[in-house]
Design an enzyme around this catalytic site. Structure first.
Site, PDB file in Angstrom:
ATOM      1  N   GLU A 138      97.306  20.463  43.258  1.00  0.00           N
ATOM      2  CA  GLU A 138      97.328  20.485  41.705  1.00  0.00           C
ATOM      3  C   GLU A 138      98.777  21.268  41.298  1.00  0.00           C
ATOM      4  OE1 GLU A 138      95.105  19.706  39.775  1.00  0.00           O
ATOM      5  OE2 GLU A 138      93.192  19.855  40.510  1.00  0.00           O
TER       6      GLU A 138
ATOM      7  N   CYS B  90      90.975   1.986  35.591  1.00  0.00           N
ATOM      8  CA  CYS B  90      90.951   2.111  34.351  1.00  0.00           C
ATOM      9  C   CYS B  90      89.641   2.198  33.861  1.00  0.00           C
ATOM     10  CB  CYS B  90      91.820   1.052  33.476  1.00  0.00           C
ATOM     11  SG  CYS B  90      91.856   1.320  31.756  1.00  0.00           S
TER      12      CYS B  90
ATOM     13  N   GLY C 263      91.892   9.854  43.798  1.00  0.00           N
ATOM     14  CA  GLY C 263      92.094  10.252  45.318  1.00  0.00           C
ATOM     15  C   GLY C 263      93.043  11.017  45.741  1.00  0.00           C
ATOM     16  N   LYS C 264      93.663  11.860  45.030  1.00  0.00           N
ATOM     17  CA  LYS C 264      94.913  12.531  45.424  1.00  0.00           C
ATOM     18  C   LYS C 264      94.487  13.545  46.420  1.00  0.00           C
ATOM     19  CE  LYS C 264      96.095  13.875  41.431  1.00  0.00           C
ATOM     20  NZ  LYS C 264      94.822  13.244  40.708  1.00  0.00           N
ATOM     21  N   THR C 265      93.402  14.507  46.038  1.00  0.00           N
ATOM     22  CA  THR C 265      92.933  15.481  46.895  1.00  0.00           C
ATOM     23  C   THR C 265      92.508  14.877  48.165  1.00  0.00           C
ATOM     24  OG1 THR C 265      92.346  16.710  45.027  1.00  0.00           O
ATOM     25  CG2 THR C 265      91.432  17.449  47.127  1.00  0.00           C
TER      26      THR C 265
HETATM   27 ZN   LIG Z   1      92.950  -0.698  31.085  1.00  0.00          ZN
END
Ligand SMILES: [Zn+2]
Length: 181
Positions: free
Chosen positions: A75, A132, A13-15
């Protein structure tokens, strides 16, 4: 003026965070520019995997960006280390500067440009996490690249295609595999 760095693995969720932090300045009638590296795309948009997208200028180097009060660079890991000098200049000029990108590459190594940006001491450093994709804990800080089912631990070029050749997975520290030193 503010200087914010948003880092984390893919699918964290960086953008989305970048857009969420820059967008409110539209109401302050500030000149806003979103920036994307040319290495990543020819499209003049930044797109979050979570669905948001917004217009962006596409540049080879940050020195090409001008006429703004507020800048959101996505980016950052795909820019060259020399571009950190441009960011430092923006901050000194009192611009509002928001930078996001992968803080570690697929080997778990910090890209040189990211290290240089952190050495400029952003006022706020946000480290996002993802779920993950192996064990499904919300504690993934790494990005694993796979070819077929096999993790690729080295030897890739800086930019790998997003055309299905490789699979990109967010992974926690227990599930992330790195080359033995
Ligand atoms: Zn893991």
């Amino acid at each position: 003026m503010t200087f914010v760095f948003i880092g984390g693995p893919m699918k964290s969720g960086k953008t989305l965070e970048l857009i969420a932090r820059v967008a409110p300045f539209e109401f302050a009638k500030k000149r806003i520019t979103y920036v994307q590296p040319k290495k990543n795309t020819r499209e003049e948009h930044i797109t979050s995997r979570l669905g948001l997208n917004t217009r962006a200028v596409v540049v080879e180097s940050l020195g090409e960006v001008n006429d703004f009060d507020v800048v959101g660079v996505d980016e950052i890991n795909m820019f060259e280390p020399g571009d950190a000098e441009v960011i430092e200049q923006w901050v000194r000029e009192g611009k509002d500067v928001f930078i996001s990108g992968l803080d570690l590459d697929y080997r778990g190594i910090m890209p040189p440009i990211v290290k240089e940006v952190l050495e400029l001491k952003p006022d706020v450093v946000i480290i996002k996490q993802a779920v993950c994709e192996v064990c499904h804990t919300y504690d993934a800080h790494f990005t694993q690249i796979l070819k077929g089912n096999e993790p690729v631990l080295g030897g890739l070029p800086l930019i790998t295609p997003d055309d299905g050749t490789y699979i990109y997975e967010a992974r926690c520290r227990k599930c992330f595999l790195r080359k033995k030193k």
